[in-house]
Structures are given as C-alpha cells and as structure tokens.
Design a protein around this motif. Structure first.
Motif, PDB file in Angstrom:
ATOM      1  N   TYR A 140       0.965  -1.291   0.012  1.00 44.95           N
ATOM      2  CA  TYR A 140      -0.054  -0.130   0.072  1.00 44.95           C
ATOM      3  C   TYR A 140       0.845   1.251  -0.044  1.00 44.95           C
ATOM      4  O   TYR A 140       1.792   1.319   0.689  1.00 44.95           O
ATOM      5  CB  TYR A 140      -0.836   0.108   1.131  1.00 44.95           C
ATOM      6  CG  TYR A 140      -1.715  -1.281   1.264  1.00 44.95           C
ATOM      7  CD1 TYR A 140      -3.011  -1.320   0.676  1.00 44.95           C
ATOM      8  CD2 TYR A 140      -1.294  -2.374   1.928  1.00 44.95           C
ATOM      9  CE1 TYR A 140      -3.624  -2.368   0.780  1.00 44.95           C
ATOM     10  CE2 TYR A 140      -2.067  -3.475   2.020  1.00 44.95           C
ATOM     11  CZ  TYR A 140      -3.190  -3.499   1.547  1.00 44.95           C
ATOM     12  OH  TYR A 140      -4.079  -4.680   1.878  1.00 44.95           O
ATOM     13  N   THR A 176       0.956   5.123   1.046  1.00 42.86           N
ATOM     14  CA  THR A 176       0.428   5.914   2.089  1.00 42.86           C
ATOM     15  C   THR A 176       0.741   7.231   2.254  1.00 42.86           C
ATOM     16  O   THR A 176       1.940   7.500   1.821  1.00 42.86           O
ATOM     17  CB  THR A 176       0.204   5.196   3.390  1.00 42.86           C
ATOM     18  OG1 THR A 176       1.330   5.198   4.061  1.00 42.86           O
ATOM     19  CG2 THR A 176      -0.290   3.605   3.212  1.00 42.86           C
ATOM     20  N   GLN A 212     -10.995   0.030   6.971  1.00 40.30           N
ATOM     21  CA  GLN A 212     -12.067   0.194   5.869  1.00 40.30           C
ATOM     22  C   GLN A 212     -13.321   1.068   6.305  1.00 40.30           C
ATOM     23  O   GLN A 212     -13.923   0.573   7.493  1.00 40.30           O
ATOM     24  CB  GLN A 212     -12.536  -1.253   5.421  1.00 40.30           C
ATOM     25  CG  GLN A 212     -13.254  -1.609   4.236  1.00 40.30           C
ATOM     26  CD  GLN A 212     -13.688  -2.829   3.805  1.00 40.30           C
ATOM     27  OE1 GLN A 212     -14.839  -3.241   4.277  1.00 40.30           O
ATOM     28  NE2 GLN A 212     -12.699  -3.786   3.353  1.00 40.30           N
ATOM     29  N   ARG A 213     -13.220   1.971   5.376  1.00 43.95           N
ATOM     30  CA  ARG A 213     -14.269   2.968   5.491  1.00 43.95           C
ATOM     31  C   ARG A 213     -15.666   2.426   5.392  1.00 43.95           C
ATOM     32  O   ARG A 213     -15.781   1.332   4.676  1.00 43.95           O
ATOM     33  CB  ARG A 213     -14.009   4.123   4.704  1.00 43.95           C
ATOM     34  CG  ARG A 213     -14.330   3.807   3.042  1.00 43.95           C
ATOM     35  CD  ARG A 213     -14.008   5.140   2.401  1.00 43.95           C
ATOM     36  NE  ARG A 213     -14.423   5.149   1.162  1.00 43.95           N
ATOM     37  CZ  ARG A 213     -13.583   4.611  -0.003  1.00 43.95           C
ATOM     38  NH1 ARG A 213     -12.506   4.259   0.424  1.00 43.95           N
ATOM     39  NH2 ARG A 213     -14.031   4.701  -1.224  1.00 43.95           N
ATOM     40  N   ARG A 240     -13.710   8.771   0.148  1.00 38.74           N
ATOM     41  CA  ARG A 240     -12.346   8.862   0.819  1.00 38.74           C
ATOM     42  C   ARG A 240     -12.161  10.167   1.458  1.00 38.74           C
ATOM     43  O   ARG A 240     -11.528  10.227   2.378  1.00 38.74           O
ATOM     44  CB  ARG A 240     -11.412   8.735  -0.419  1.00 38.74           C
ATOM     45  CG  ARG A 240     -11.488   7.207  -1.193  1.00 38.74           C
ATOM     46  CD  ARG A 240     -10.354   7.197  -2.361  1.00 38.74           C
ATOM     47  NE  ARG A 240      -9.253   7.368  -1.747  1.00 38.74           N
ATOM     48  CZ  ARG A 240      -8.234   6.536  -1.323  1.00 38.74           C
ATOM     49  NH1 ARG A 240      -8.588   5.439  -1.005  1.00 38.74           N
ATOM     50  NH2 ARG A 240      -7.155   6.939  -1.094  1.00 38.74           N
ATOM     51  N   PHE A 279     -13.758  10.293   4.627  1.00 37.02           N
ATOM     52  CA  PHE A 279     -13.062   9.363   5.610  1.00 37.02           C
ATOM     53  C   PHE A 279     -11.753  10.107   6.197  1.00 37.02           C
ATOM     54  O   PHE A 279     -11.609  10.096   7.249  1.00 37.02           O
ATOM     55  CB  PHE A 279     -12.670   8.015   5.046  1.00 37.02           C
ATOM     56  CG  PHE A 279     -11.623   7.110   5.678  1.00 37.02           C
ATOM     57  CD1 PHE A 279     -11.901   6.358   6.592  1.00 37.02           C
ATOM     58  CD2 PHE A 279     -10.271   7.075   5.126  1.00 37.02           C
ATOM     59  CE1 PHE A 279     -11.224   5.548   7.308  1.00 37.02           C
ATOM     60  CE2 PHE A 279      -9.306   6.408   5.847  1.00 37.02           C
ATOM     61  CZ  PHE A 279      -9.754   5.653   6.784  1.00 37.02           C
ATOM     62  N   ARG A 280     -11.229  10.551   5.240  1.00 37.98           N
ATOM     63  CA  ARG A 280      -9.961  11.526   5.691  1.00 37.98           C
ATOM     64  C   ARG A 280     -10.316  12.519   6.645  1.00 37.98           C
ATOM     65  O   ARG A 280      -9.414  12.756   7.644  1.00 37.98           O
ATOM     66  CB  ARG A 280      -9.153  12.085   4.314  1.00 37.98           C
ATOM     67  CG  ARG A 280      -7.939  12.760   4.956  1.00 37.98           C
ATOM     68  CD  ARG A 280      -7.456  13.539   3.389  1.00 37.98           C
ATOM     69  NE  ARG A 280      -6.299  14.222   3.874  1.00 37.98           N
ATOM     70  CZ  ARG A 280      -6.228  15.452   4.516  1.00 37.98           C
ATOM     71  NH1 ARG A 280      -7.104  16.027   4.941  1.00 37.98           N
ATOM     72  NH2 ARG A 280      -4.995  15.883   4.702  1.00 37.98           N
ATOM     73  N   ILE A 339      -2.927   7.231   5.498  1.00 43.09           N
ATOM     74  CA  ILE A 339      -4.253   7.164   4.624  1.00 43.09           C
ATOM     75  C   ILE A 339      -3.673   6.288   3.476  1.00 43.09           C
ATOM     76  O   ILE A 339      -2.545   6.843   2.808  1.00 43.09           O
ATOM     77  CB  ILE A 339      -4.521   8.560   4.286  1.00 43.09           C
ATOM     78  CG1 ILE A 339      -5.252   9.259   5.305  1.00 43.09           C
ATOM     79  CG2 ILE A 339      -5.548   8.588   3.078  1.00 43.09           C
ATOM     80  CD1 ILE A 339      -6.455   8.962   5.717  1.00 43.09           C
ATOM     81  N   ASP A 352      -3.360   5.758  -0.252  1.00 42.87           N
ATOM     82  CA  ASP A 352      -3.520   6.443  -1.488  1.00 42.87           C
ATOM     83  C   ASP A 352      -3.675   5.552  -2.838  1.00 42.87           C
ATOM     84  O   ASP A 352      -4.522   5.845  -3.620  1.00 42.87           O
ATOM     85  CB  ASP A 352      -2.274   7.322  -1.685  1.00 42.87           C
ATOM     86  CG  ASP A 352      -2.190   8.368  -0.749  1.00 42.87           C
ATOM     87  OD1 ASP A 352      -3.274   8.993  -0.185  1.00 42.87           O
ATOM     88  OD2 ASP A 352      -1.029   8.610  -0.278  1.00 42.87           O
ATOM     89  N   GLN A 383      -3.440   0.952  -3.603  1.00 42.00           N
ATOM     90  CA  GLN A 383      -3.308  -0.156  -3.318  1.00 42.00           C
ATOM     91  C   GLN A 383      -2.287  -1.069  -4.464  1.00 42.00           C
ATOM     92  O   GLN A 383      -2.751  -0.899  -5.553  1.00 42.00           O
ATOM     93  CB  GLN A 383      -4.570  -1.212  -3.275  1.00 42.00           C
ATOM     94  CG  GLN A 383      -4.258  -2.607  -2.767  1.00 42.00           C
ATOM     95  CD  GLN A 383      -5.396  -3.357  -2.220  1.00 42.00           C
ATOM     96  OE1 GLN A 383      -6.300  -2.604  -1.412  1.00 42.00           O
ATOM     97  NE2 GLN A 383      -5.984  -4.371  -2.844  1.00 42.00           N
ATOM     98  N   ASP A 385      -8.415   1.201   3.650  1.00 39.68           N
ATOM     99  CA  ASP A 385      -8.384   2.990   3.311  1.00 39.68           C
ATOM    100  C   ASP A 385      -7.507   3.494   4.382  1.00 39.68           C
ATOM    101  O   ASP A 385      -7.011   4.671   4.321  1.00 39.68           O
ATOM    102  CB  ASP A 385      -9.953   3.551   3.440  1.00 39.68           C
ATOM    103  CG  ASP A 385     -10.688   2.950   2.484  1.00 39.68           C
ATOM    104  OD1 ASP A 385     -10.482   3.321   1.391  1.00 39.68           O
ATOM    105  OD2 ASP A 385     -11.525   2.119   3.108  1.00 39.68           O
ATOM    106  N   GLY A 386      -7.124   2.989   5.701  1.00 38.62           N
ATOM    107  CA  GLY A 386      -6.277   3.529   6.421  1.00 38.62           C
ATOM    108  C   GLY A 386      -5.523   2.487   7.271  1.00 38.62           C
ATOM    109  O   GLY A 386      -5.887   1.361   7.573  1.00 38.62           O
TER     110      GLY A 386
END
Length: 225
Positions: free
Chosen positions: A99, A101, A129-130, A136, A139-140, A165, A167, A169, A178-179
């Motif tokens: 990932y 990030t 996972q959001r 996105r 979520f951030r 975070i 960005d 995958q 997602d995070g």
C-alpha cells in the motif's frame, strides 16, 4: 513523506521465530545497503492479533521515502542490488500486500526513537476500511482532522500516534483498506490500564470511530527500526 506499507506472511515451513530471525539478521542489512533512497525502515513482527484477524499477517513493513519516484524508480542502487534483495526475500516471504500511503503523525513521542533496534514500546497496528458509501475525502476528514483531538484527549497512555491514509493499493487483496493506524504505549500494562482516560472515554471513542470505520482488525507487534 511517502510511506509504503507491506502486510506480509511468512513462507510455508518457517516458524514465526525463524521468520523474524531471517528478516532482522539477514534482510534488514541487505535492504539498508541496497535501497539508497529509503529514509526510514521499520519492521513490525506480529506477536498476536487483537480479536479476529480478517487477513493473515506475520509482519508489517514500513518503508519511507521523500517522493513516490524514489520508491518506484530509484528503489535499488543497481540491478545487482535488486537481484540480491529479491533472492533473500524469496527465502522467507510467503506473500505481501503493498500500500502506498500518506503518513500523518498525530502525536510525537516525548522521548525520540533510538537510531536502530527495537523500540521497546507496546505497539498496535490496525487496518481500517471506511463504511460503505463514504467517500475517501470524508473518511480522511473524519479520521485525520476530527478524530485526532478526541484520540489525544481520551487515550491517556498514548505515547505516539500515527495515521496512514492509503492512496493506492499496489497489489491485489481480498480486503481493500483505506487506512492503517499505529498506536504506541509505554508497555503492555500502560495499554491495559491507560488506554482510556476515564470510564466514559471508551464510549466516546467508540461512537466517533463508527463514523469512519466500517471494518477493522488489529495486531500487537514488536517494532524494530
């Protein structure tokens, strides 16, 4: 700062102890020698999951770079370095989900990390996972901006807190995330007794995290840097 995070499993036939030994004794020196643009390298050896793990993980690697290009185009010092590192990785690694990030250090430790070796702290890493339908951007905002003051207020024993975070995958996964969060405490006792500031803190944190976490799982790890 760009951070690449790898959720890794060990090669079949290796015990957790053998796996950790090969990474720390053999692989880390090779990675430091042949990844000239890498600015920080942390190896987190999984000691046990917290609850039911949604994906298998034996270690979590964190590689930090100044730019994406330093990772994508200038990771190896030479073709020979690539061959050496790849050959070594094949001796212990079963699989890795990668990932790209952006790192947000939400709380710095009062005592800086030592230059190299085990951190000595009690660390938990969680993948997030959001909720379904959440963007996105939302979520951030909920995690990085709005949750931060609550976390710092209601996690009394928190020594260091990092939010990553995702960005991009970089490899296929049945569980897109997602995070990736990192919570550090002085020791296991501090985690057990000082995770929350007061009795109401648990409910406050749980209510807030429901806004931006749909599914998650976590592991207690031993960090080496």
């Amino acid at each position: 700062m760009r951070k690449m995070i790898f959720l890794c499993t060990r090669k079949k036939g290796l015990s957790p102890a053998e796996y950790g030994q090969r990474i720390l004794t053999n692989h880390v020196p090779l990675a430091l020698a042949h990844h000239p643009t890498m600015q920080h390298y942390r190896v987190n050896l999984v000691e046990r999951p917290r609850g039911e793990p949604l994906v298998p993980v034996d270690s979590i690697a964190e590689l930090s770079f100044a730019t994406n290009e330093d990772f994508r185009d200038r990771l190896y010092a030479s073709d020979e370095g690539r061959r050496i590192v790849t050959a070594d990785t094949n001796t212990f690694l079963g699989s890795a989900a990668a990932y790209e990030t952006t790192e947000f250090v939400q709380k710095e430790p009062e005592v800086p990390d030592q230059p190299a070796g085990p951190s000595g702290r009690f660390k938990m890493i969680a993948i997030l996972q959001r909720p379904e339908g959440q963007s996105r951007e939302e979520f951030r905002r909920c995690w990085i901006e709005e949750h931060k003051p609550l976390a710092l207020e209601h996690h009394q024993g928190l020594v260091k807190y990092v939010a990553n975070i995702v960005d991009a995958q970089l490899s296929p996964s049945d569980f897109p995330i997602d995070g990736i969060s990192e919570l550090h405490f002085a020791d296991a006792e501090a985690f057990r007794t000082q995770m929350y500031t007061h009795p109401e803190s648990r409910e406050i944190i749980a209510a807030d995290t429901k806004r931006f976490i749909g599914k998650s799982c976590a592991w207690f790890v031993q960090e080496h840097h």
